[in-house]
Design an enzyme around this catalytic site. Sequence first.
Site, PDB file in Angstrom:
ATOM      1  N   THR A 153     -50.132 132.341   4.042  1.00  0.00           N
ATOM      2  CA  THR A 153     -50.434 131.569   5.257  1.00  0.00           C
ATOM      3  C   THR A 153     -49.201 131.557   6.134  1.00  0.00           C
ATOM      4  O   THR A 153     -48.141 131.077   5.733  1.00  0.00           O
ATOM      5  CB  THR A 153     -50.810 130.131   4.880  1.00  0.00           C
ATOM      6  OG1 THR A 153     -51.949 130.206   4.040  1.00  0.00           O
ATOM      7  CG2 THR A 153     -51.136 129.315   6.105  1.00  0.00           C
ATOM      8  N   PHE A 193     -58.552 132.191   1.725  1.00  0.00           N
ATOM      9  CA  PHE A 193     -59.143 130.854   1.853  1.00  0.00           C
ATOM     10  C   PHE A 193     -59.413 130.270   0.463  1.00  0.00           C
ATOM     11  O   PHE A 193     -60.367 129.528   0.265  1.00  0.00           O
ATOM     12  CB  PHE A 193     -60.439 130.918   2.672  1.00  0.00           C
ATOM     13  CG  PHE A 193     -60.224 131.415   4.080  1.00  0.00           C
ATOM     14  CD1 PHE A 193     -59.762 130.554   5.069  1.00  0.00           C
ATOM     15  CD2 PHE A 193     -60.445 132.739   4.417  1.00  0.00           C
ATOM     16  CE1 PHE A 193     -59.539 131.008   6.369  1.00  0.00           C
ATOM     17  CE2 PHE A 193     -60.228 133.210   5.715  1.00  0.00           C
ATOM     18  CZ  PHE A 193     -59.776 132.334   6.692  1.00  0.00           C
ATOM     19  N   ALA A 293     -64.232 110.429   1.031  1.00  0.00           N
ATOM     20  CA  ALA A 293     -63.141 109.486   1.288  1.00  0.00           C
ATOM     21  C   ALA A 293     -62.341 109.296   0.005  1.00  0.00           C
ATOM     22  O   ALA A 293     -62.858 109.487  -1.094  1.00  0.00           O
ATOM     23  CB  ALA A 293     -63.714 108.166   1.755  1.00  0.00           C
ATOM     24  N   GLY A 294     -61.076 108.941   0.131  1.00  0.00           N
ATOM     25  CA  GLY A 294     -60.266 108.772  -1.071  1.00  0.00           C
ATOM     26  C   GLY A 294     -58.857 108.323  -0.757  1.00  0.00           C
ATOM     27  O   GLY A 294     -58.637 107.496   0.136  1.00  0.00           O
ATOM     28  N   CYS A 301     -51.016 123.141   0.347  1.00  0.00           N
ATOM     29  CA  CYS A 301     -51.460 123.786   1.584  1.00  0.00           C
ATOM     30  C   CYS A 301     -51.681 122.842   2.753  1.00  0.00           C
ATOM     31  O   CYS A 301     -51.036 122.984   3.791  1.00  0.00           O
ATOM     32  CB  CYS A 301     -52.723 124.584   1.306  1.00  0.00           C
ATOM     33  SG  CYS A 301     -52.470 125.806   0.018  1.00  0.00           S
ATOM     34  N   LYS A 304     -48.612 120.964   4.378  1.00  0.00           N
ATOM     35  CA  LYS A 304     -47.652 121.943   4.894  1.00  0.00           C
ATOM     36  C   LYS A 304     -48.226 122.710   6.086  1.00  0.00           C
ATOM     37  O   LYS A 304     -47.576 122.855   7.125  1.00  0.00           O
ATOM     38  CB  LYS A 304     -47.308 122.912   3.746  1.00  0.00           C
ATOM     39  CG  LYS A 304     -46.552 124.144   4.110  1.00  0.00           C
ATOM     40  CD  LYS A 304     -46.191 124.933   2.872  1.00  0.00           C
ATOM     41  CE  LYS A 304     -47.270 125.874   2.393  1.00  0.00           C
ATOM     42  NZ  LYS A 304     -47.354 127.169   3.046  1.00  0.00           N
ATOM     43  N   LYS A 361     -55.890 117.610  -7.226  1.00  0.00           N
ATOM     44  CA  LYS A 361     -57.353 117.717  -7.258  1.00  0.00           C
ATOM     45  C   LYS A 361     -57.742 118.217  -8.641  1.00  0.00           C
ATOM     46  O   LYS A 361     -56.882 118.723  -9.380  1.00  0.00           O
ATOM     47  CB  LYS A 361     -57.850 118.665  -6.174  1.00  0.00           C
ATOM     48  CG  LYS A 361     -57.299 120.079  -6.328  1.00  0.00           C
ATOM     49  CD  LYS A 361     -57.703 120.935  -5.186  1.00  0.00           C
ATOM     50  CE  LYS A 361     -58.808 121.845  -5.598  1.00  0.00           C
ATOM     51  NZ  LYS A 361     -59.165 122.830  -4.591  1.00  0.00           N
ATOM     52  N   ARG A 368     -48.014 119.268  -6.606  1.00  0.00           N
ATOM     53  CA  ARG A 368     -47.202 119.337  -5.387  1.00  0.00           C
ATOM     54  C   ARG A 368     -47.877 118.554  -4.257  1.00  0.00           C
ATOM     55  O   ARG A 368     -49.052 118.743  -3.993  1.00  0.00           O
ATOM     56  CB  ARG A 368     -46.995 120.799  -4.974  1.00  0.00           C
ATOM     57  CG  ARG A 368     -46.095 121.557  -5.924  1.00  0.00           C
ATOM     58  CD  ARG A 368     -45.994 123.018  -5.546  1.00  0.00           C
ATOM     59  NE  ARG A 368     -47.266 123.706  -5.680  1.00  0.00           N
ATOM     60  CZ  ARG A 368     -47.469 124.974  -5.334  1.00  0.00           C
ATOM     61  NH1 ARG A 368     -46.480 125.671  -4.830  1.00  0.00           N
ATOM     62  NH2 ARG A 368     -48.646 125.532  -5.495  1.00  0.00           N
TER      63      ARG A 368
HETATM   64  C1  UGA Z   1     -57.046 124.463   0.791  1.00  0.00           C
HETATM   65  C2  UGA Z   1     -58.248 125.061   1.529  1.00  0.00           C
HETATM   66  O1  UGA Z   1     -59.432 124.344   1.168  1.00  0.00           O
HETATM   67  C3  UGA Z   1     -58.413 126.534   1.191  1.00  0.00           C
HETATM   68  O2  UGA Z   1     -59.485 127.087   1.928  1.00  0.00           O
HETATM   69  C4  UGA Z   1     -57.111 127.277   1.540  1.00  0.00           C
HETATM   70  O3  UGA Z   1     -57.177 128.638   1.186  1.00  0.00           O
HETATM   71  C5  UGA Z   1     -55.953 126.634   0.783  1.00  0.00           C
HETATM   72  O4  UGA Z   1     -55.884 125.225   1.118  1.00  0.00           O
HETATM   73  C6  UGA Z   1     -54.692 127.344   1.182  1.00  0.00           C
HETATM   74  O5  UGA Z   1     -54.341 127.288   2.361  1.00  0.00           O
HETATM   75  O6  UGA Z   1     -54.125 128.041   0.353  1.00  0.00           O
HETATM   76  P1  UGA Z   1     -56.570 123.615  -1.700  1.00  0.00           P
HETATM   77  O7  UGA Z   1     -55.293 123.096  -1.161  1.00  0.00           O
HETATM   78  O8  UGA Z   1     -56.539 124.410  -2.962  1.00  0.00           O
HETATM   79  O9  UGA Z   1     -57.306 124.542  -0.608  1.00  0.00           O
HETATM   80  O10 UGA Z   1     -57.507 122.361  -1.988  1.00  0.00           O
HETATM   81  P2  UGA Z   1     -58.747 121.643  -1.291  1.00  0.00           P
HETATM   82  O11 UGA Z   1     -59.918 121.749  -2.160  1.00  0.00           O
HETATM   83  O12 UGA Z   1     -58.907 122.066   0.105  1.00  0.00           O
HETATM   84  O13 UGA Z   1     -58.263 120.113  -1.304  1.00  0.00           O
HETATM   85  C7  UGA Z   1     -57.120 119.697  -0.579  1.00  0.00           C
HETATM   86  C8  UGA Z   1     -56.940 118.198  -0.674  1.00  0.00           C
HETATM   87  O14 UGA Z   1     -57.961 117.516   0.058  1.00  0.00           O
HETATM   88  C9  UGA Z   1     -57.017 117.635  -2.099  1.00  0.00           C
HETATM   89  O15 UGA Z   1     -55.989 116.693  -2.276  1.00  0.00           O
HETATM   90  C10 UGA Z   1     -58.377 116.969  -2.161  1.00  0.00           C
HETATM   91  O16 UGA Z   1     -58.422 115.891  -3.053  1.00  0.00           O
HETATM   92  C11 UGA Z   1     -58.530 116.489  -0.731  1.00  0.00           C
HETATM   93  N1  UGA Z   1     -59.941 116.308  -0.325  1.00  0.00           N
HETATM   94  C12 UGA Z   1     -60.756 117.380  -0.242  1.00  0.00           C
HETATM   95  C13 UGA Z   1     -60.396 115.044   0.002  1.00  0.00           C
HETATM   96  O17 UGA Z   1     -59.662 114.037  -0.047  1.00  0.00           O
HETATM   97  N2  UGA Z   1     -61.708 114.907   0.406  1.00  0.00           N
HETATM   98  C14 UGA Z   1     -62.555 115.960   0.490  1.00  0.00           C
HETATM   99  O18 UGA Z   1     -63.725 115.754   0.875  1.00  0.00           O
HETATM  100  C15 UGA Z   1     -62.074 117.223   0.156  1.00  0.00           C
END
Ligand code: UGA
Length: 474
Positions: A153, A193, A293-294, A301, A304, A361, A368
């Site tokens: 990225t 992604f 929500a949370g 990612c 940053k 998650k 991190r």
């Molecule tokens: C995210 C993007 O979803 C990917 O598409 C992208 O490729 C990646 O970053 C990256 O740039 O490398 P990731 O960081 O692995 O992926 O995790 P996510 O599933 O997106 O969750 C990110 C954060 O959002 C977590 O802390 C999760 O708990 C939080 N979250 C997610 C919420 O609080 N509510 C939601 O409804 C969804």
Amino acid sequence: MPAEVNTLQSPTSDLPLVGEADVELMERVRSKQAKIAVLGMGHVGLPTALSLAEMGWKVLGADNAIAQVERLRARYVPFYEPGLSELLDKHLGNNFIPVDDLEAAIREATILFICVGTPQRENGEADLSQVESVAHTIALNLNAYKLIVEKSTVPAVTAEWVKRTILRYAKAVPNGNGSAGEIAFDVASNPEFLQEGIAVRNLFYPDRVVCGVESDRAKAILQEIYRPLNAPVLITGLSTAEIIKHAANSFLAMKISFVNMVADLCEVVGADVTQVAAGLGMDARISPGFLKAGIGFGGYCFPKDLRAFIHLAEEFGLNFSLLREVEAINQQRVEVFLKKVRKALWVLRGKTLAVFGLAFKPGTDDTREAPSMKIIERLLAEGASLRLHDPRAIPILKQSLPEKEGSIKYCEDPYEAAKQAHAVLLLTEWPEYRALDLTQLRSMMEVPVVVDGRNIFDPAQMREAGFEYISVGR
Ligand code: UGA
């Protein structure tokens, strides 16, 4: 898997595939004789390399960190990602070769995926020194045509800089056919992604593949690579592809901050945010994803990339204040959660708290920028004693946050963590927590309080089981 890739848009191209060199190149690509080198074996590079190996390519997984390469050679995946160990096991030594010699890998391969880290500087800007260093190394080892694909990225215009760096240090021509003494190369942007925890699924079943290219040759090679996937391929220019990646992450982060503010509002008016989110998500224009929500978003990612996008806009004189607010709301979530804990327990000093979930998650051992880390820091500062549980993250976390008599104890299972606790704080929605025996859990605790930062339990069921149950926006 269908044989045809759906191309949504064609690039402007000044290079039809007519030259003899291109025909020969495409033959090597189609027959998979052309090798791929993935440069950087981290959370992006390793899954990318192994998925390409699974698709039948000969892949060199290159990294300067010898220890990292040694671990891969010993069939050990250095971080937890479901499905990855199986792929490593299957392809190691045949389709996938880990190497610590970047230069040799560059010379041997035709297609190079840049997957090195792009950490952030203090001001939020992306630190591109690893990308520059790899581009420099590629230039010095440009022994034949290469397609150089940026997957990390990166801010818009990075591909342009990669191109310029190669031109500066090599006798080469971008996008054209090399004449005497010159070597042709293409730079492409193919952002990933992947979501940690489901990266393998994302790789084989992506919603879309974005390819930023400047020539028909680069387009043809990338289309050949992604042909087996049942996914639309969007062909764009270089900086458009780069912006799509940043905009996608920022938009998803915006959805989360939006729903978190809605949750606060739900609490004061007595509404239920999970139902509000369901109602919102049923509108196809909004879509149901990323409306949980949370305690806020974390990980390597979103925080940053959001800062880097704000910084990029600023560099060009634009104030993306909308995204600043997204970030500010996210930072407040830790305090909002701590307020709930204080409201339930009053004084925290001397209280024993069971923390369920440390990873940012489920499905990963990555902590991190996890909201849990900030919450833990604050609870310790307020004098609470913590009993920590996570199905995956403990071995790694222990190295930076060791056990400490009277304040930090890691536990094998959630019931042990709940022993004599004045409250359970649920910070990561691991499926195993949903399956807990509530009667047993309650019997372990000193005081049956559960503060659920991820809304995984049904409030009525929790009250029935004898808990004082506090969640988010309900
Ligand atoms: C995210 C993007 O979803 C990917 O598409 C992208 O490729 C990646 O970053 C990256 O740039 O490398 P990731 O960081 O692995 O992926 O995790 P996510 O599933 O997106 O969750 C990110 C954060 O959002 C977590 O802390 C999760 O708990 C939080 N979250 C997610 C919420 O609080 N509510 C939601 O409804 C969804």
